[in-house]
Scaffold this motif. Structure first.
Motif, PDB file in Angstrom:
ATOM      1  N   GLY A  43       0.848  -1.181   0.000  1.00  0.00           N
ATOM      2  CA  GLY A  43       0.000   0.000   0.000  1.00  0.00           C
ATOM      3  C   GLY A  43       0.884   1.231   0.000  1.00  0.00           C
ATOM      4  N   ALA A  44       0.449   2.298   0.646  1.00  0.00           N
ATOM      5  CA  ALA A  44       1.252   3.521   0.745  1.00  0.00           C
ATOM      6  C   ALA A  44       1.829   3.907  -0.614  1.00  0.00           C
ATOM      7  N   ALA A  45       0.993   3.798  -1.645  1.00  0.00           N
ATOM      8  CA  ALA A  45       1.456   3.954  -3.023  1.00  0.00           C
ATOM      9  C   ALA A  45       2.047   5.322  -3.335  1.00  0.00           C
ATOM     10  N   ALA A  46       1.656   6.342  -2.616  1.00  0.00           N
ATOM     11  CA  ALA A  46       2.186   7.677  -2.894  1.00  0.00           C
ATOM     12  C   ALA A  46       2.873   8.287  -1.670  1.00  0.00           C
ATOM     13  N   GLU A  47       3.266   7.448  -0.722  1.00  0.00           N
ATOM     14  CA  GLU A  47       3.885   7.967   0.497  1.00  0.00           C
ATOM     15  C   GLU A  47       5.412   7.970   0.405  1.00  0.00           C
ATOM     16  N   ASP A  48       6.011   8.897   1.113  1.00  0.00           N
ATOM     17  CA  ASP A  48       7.465   8.982   1.278  1.00  0.00           C
ATOM     18  C   ASP A  48       8.223   8.986  -0.042  1.00  0.00           C
ATOM     19  N   GLY A  49       7.632   9.601  -1.061  1.00  0.00           N
ATOM     20  CA  GLY A  49       8.335   9.791  -2.326  1.00  0.00           C
ATOM     21  C   GLY A  49       8.169   8.692  -3.355  1.00  0.00           C
ATOM     22  N   ARG A  50       7.442   7.622  -3.014  1.00  0.00           N
ATOM     23  CA  ARG A  50       7.253   6.530  -3.990  1.00  0.00           C
ATOM     24  C   ARG A  50       6.493   7.069  -5.196  1.00  0.00           C
ATOM     25  N   SER A  51       6.934   6.669  -6.375  1.00  0.00           N
ATOM     26  CA  SER A  51       6.312   7.128  -7.616  1.00  0.00           C
ATOM     27  C   SER A  51       5.441   6.029  -8.222  1.00  0.00           C
ATOM     28  N   PRO A  52       4.602   6.366  -9.206  1.00  0.00           N
ATOM     29  CA  PRO A  52       3.759   5.369  -9.862  1.00  0.00           C
ATOM     30  C   PRO A  52       4.582   4.276 -10.563  1.00  0.00           C
ATOM     31  N   THR A  53       3.962   3.099 -10.662  1.00  0.00           N
ATOM     32  CA  THR A  53       4.588   1.968 -11.339  1.00  0.00           C
ATOM     33  C   THR A  53       3.663   1.489 -12.465  1.00  0.00           C
ATOM     34  N   ILE A  54       4.198   0.659 -13.355  1.00  0.00           N
ATOM     35  CA  ILE A  54       3.370   0.179 -14.454  1.00  0.00           C
ATOM     36  C   ILE A  54       2.239  -0.708 -13.950  1.00  0.00           C
ATOM     37  N   TRP A  55       2.465  -1.432 -12.858  1.00  0.00           N
ATOM     38  CA  TRP A  55       1.409  -2.279 -12.307  1.00  0.00           C
ATOM     39  C   TRP A  55       0.270  -1.412 -11.772  1.00  0.00           C
ATOM     40  N   GLY A  56       0.633  -0.349 -11.081  1.00  0.00           N
ATOM     41  CA  GLY A  56      -0.376   0.566 -10.565  1.00  0.00           C
ATOM     42  C   GLY A  56      -1.144   1.240 -11.687  1.00  0.00           C
ATOM     43  N   THR A  57      -0.446   1.669 -12.730  1.00  0.00           N
ATOM     44  CA  THR A  57      -1.100   2.323 -13.859  1.00  0.00           C
ATOM     45  C   THR A  57      -2.080   1.368 -14.533  1.00  0.00           C
ATOM     46  N   GLU A  58      -1.655   0.136 -14.773  1.00  0.00           N
ATOM     47  CA  GLU A  58      -2.526  -0.856 -15.408  1.00  0.00           C
ATOM     48  C   GLU A  58      -3.737  -1.158 -14.529  1.00  0.00           C
ATOM     49  N   ASN A  59      -3.520  -1.306 -13.238  1.00  0.00           N
ATOM     50  CA  ASN A  59      -4.630  -1.607 -12.338  1.00  0.00           C
ATOM     51  C   ASN A  59      -5.615  -0.454 -12.222  1.00  0.00           C
ATOM     52  N   GLU A  60      -5.119   0.765 -12.268  1.00  0.00           N
ATOM     53  CA  GLU A  60      -6.019   1.919 -12.227  1.00  0.00           C
ATOM     54  C   GLU A  60      -6.917   1.944 -13.455  1.00  0.00           C
ATOM     55  N   ARG A  61      -6.387   1.530 -14.613  1.00  0.00           N
ATOM     56  CA  ARG A  61      -7.209   1.441 -15.823  1.00  0.00           C
ATOM     57  C   ARG A  61      -8.348   0.448 -15.622  1.00  0.00           C
ATOM     58  N   GLN A  62      -8.087  -0.582 -14.839  1.00  0.00           N
ATOM     59  CA  GLN A  62      -9.093  -1.611 -14.586  1.00  0.00           C
ATOM     60  C   GLN A  62      -9.867  -1.347 -13.295  1.00  0.00           C
ATOM     61  N   ARG A  63      -9.639  -0.188 -12.700  1.00  0.00           N
ATOM     62  CA  ARG A  63     -10.312   0.254 -11.470  1.00  0.00           C
ATOM     63  C   ARG A  63      -9.929  -0.537 -10.230  1.00  0.00           C
ATOM     64  N   TYR A  64      -8.737  -1.110 -10.236  1.00  0.00           N
ATOM     65  CA  TYR A  64      -8.183  -1.736  -9.033  1.00  0.00           C
ATOM     66  C   TYR A  64      -7.082  -0.813  -8.546  1.00  0.00           C
ATOM     67  N   ARG A  65      -6.972  -0.668  -7.255  1.00  0.00           N
ATOM     68  CA  ARG A  65      -5.976   0.263  -6.743  1.00  0.00           C
ATOM     69  C   ARG A  65      -5.125  -0.390  -5.665  1.00  0.00           C
ATOM     70  N   GLY A  66      -3.843  -0.039  -5.662  1.00  0.00           N
ATOM     71  CA  GLY A  66      -2.932  -0.561  -4.655  1.00  0.00           C
ATOM     72  C   GLY A  66      -2.563   0.469  -3.611  1.00  0.00           C
ATOM     73  N   ASP A  67      -3.383   1.510  -3.487  1.00  0.00           N
ATOM     74  CA  ASP A  67      -3.063   2.578  -2.537  1.00  0.00           C
ATOM     75  C   ASP A  67      -2.969   2.057  -1.105  1.00  0.00           C
ATOM     76  N   VAL A  68      -3.856   1.149  -0.748  1.00  0.00           N
ATOM     77  CA  VAL A  68      -3.884   0.609   0.606  1.00  0.00           C
ATOM     78  C   VAL A  68      -3.361  -0.820   0.615  1.00  0.00           C
TER      79      VAL A  68
END
Length: 196
Positions: A43-68
């Motif tokens: 989780g913590a996908a945007a915390e402490d300087g972490r940037s987006p990844t291709i897995w996160g981008t692909e999952n967001e297109r499919q409405r799945y999120r790894g934020d938590v």
């Protein structure tokens, strides 16, 4: 037998008779462990300087999120405690490249290194061997955008530099390394030829 009964048996290390197996059925050097991937666990996908990844981008297109996800970035100590209570001897986890090298190359963010150092130290404190997977589907999106990520030979230099940081920072406590998981499942904005 229910999963709860199995977990209780494992926790109390009373494995004899669970599903007809005993620990003695396994070779003496068999290692019992668990595994996670950074995107699905931390989780913590945007915390402490972490940037987006291709897995996160692909999952967001499919409405799945790894934020938590499983919120492991903040609750790893309790999870490692549960692993120890369960009698696990090893834990394989992947490292999110973008957690400490957000652009895929260049400056290293200390908060990301601190997190993985803390996880490794907590495992050691509990007698659990860390096994690190350097890459599990979460290439920094910046490298995908710049040169199509794994489809370019430019990835070799960037991945080598990333791996060098991992070996330098964690290699004093980590003996078991795996390069990458699921190479045919790499999400990409570019289609991957079936011949690969």
């Amino acid at each position: 037998m229910s999963r709860l009964t199995l977990m209780r048996a494992l926790r109390s290390r009373v494995i004899d008779g669970v599903l007809g197996y005993t620990r003695s059925v396994f070779p003496q050097d068999f290692v019992f462990g668990a595994a996670t991937s950074a995107y699905q666990y931390e989780g913590a996908a945007a915390e402490d300087g972490r940037s987006p990844t291709i897995w996160g981008t692909e999952n967001e297109r499919q409405r799945y999120r790894g934020d938590v996800a499983a919120y492991g970035y903040h609750k790893y100590k309790g999870d490692v405690k549960l692993m120890a209570e369960t009698g696990l001897e090893a834990y394989r986890f992947s490292i999110s490249w973008s957690r400490f090298i957000p652009n895929g190359r260049g400056a290293v963010i200390q908060e990301g290194l601190k997190y993985y150092n803390n996880v490794i130290d907590e495992l050691a404190k509990r007698g659990i061997l860390p096994h690190i997977m350097l890459y599990h589907l979460d290439l920094p999106q910046a490298l995908e955008d710049e040169y199509d990520g794994w489809l370019s030979t430019r990835i070799v230099e960037d991945f080598t530099a990333y791996a060098d940081v991992c070996f330098r920072e964690f290699g004093d406590r980590v003996l078991h390394w795996t390069t990458l998981a699921e190479p045919k499942s790499i999400p990409s904005s570019t289609s991957i030829p079936s011949s690969i």
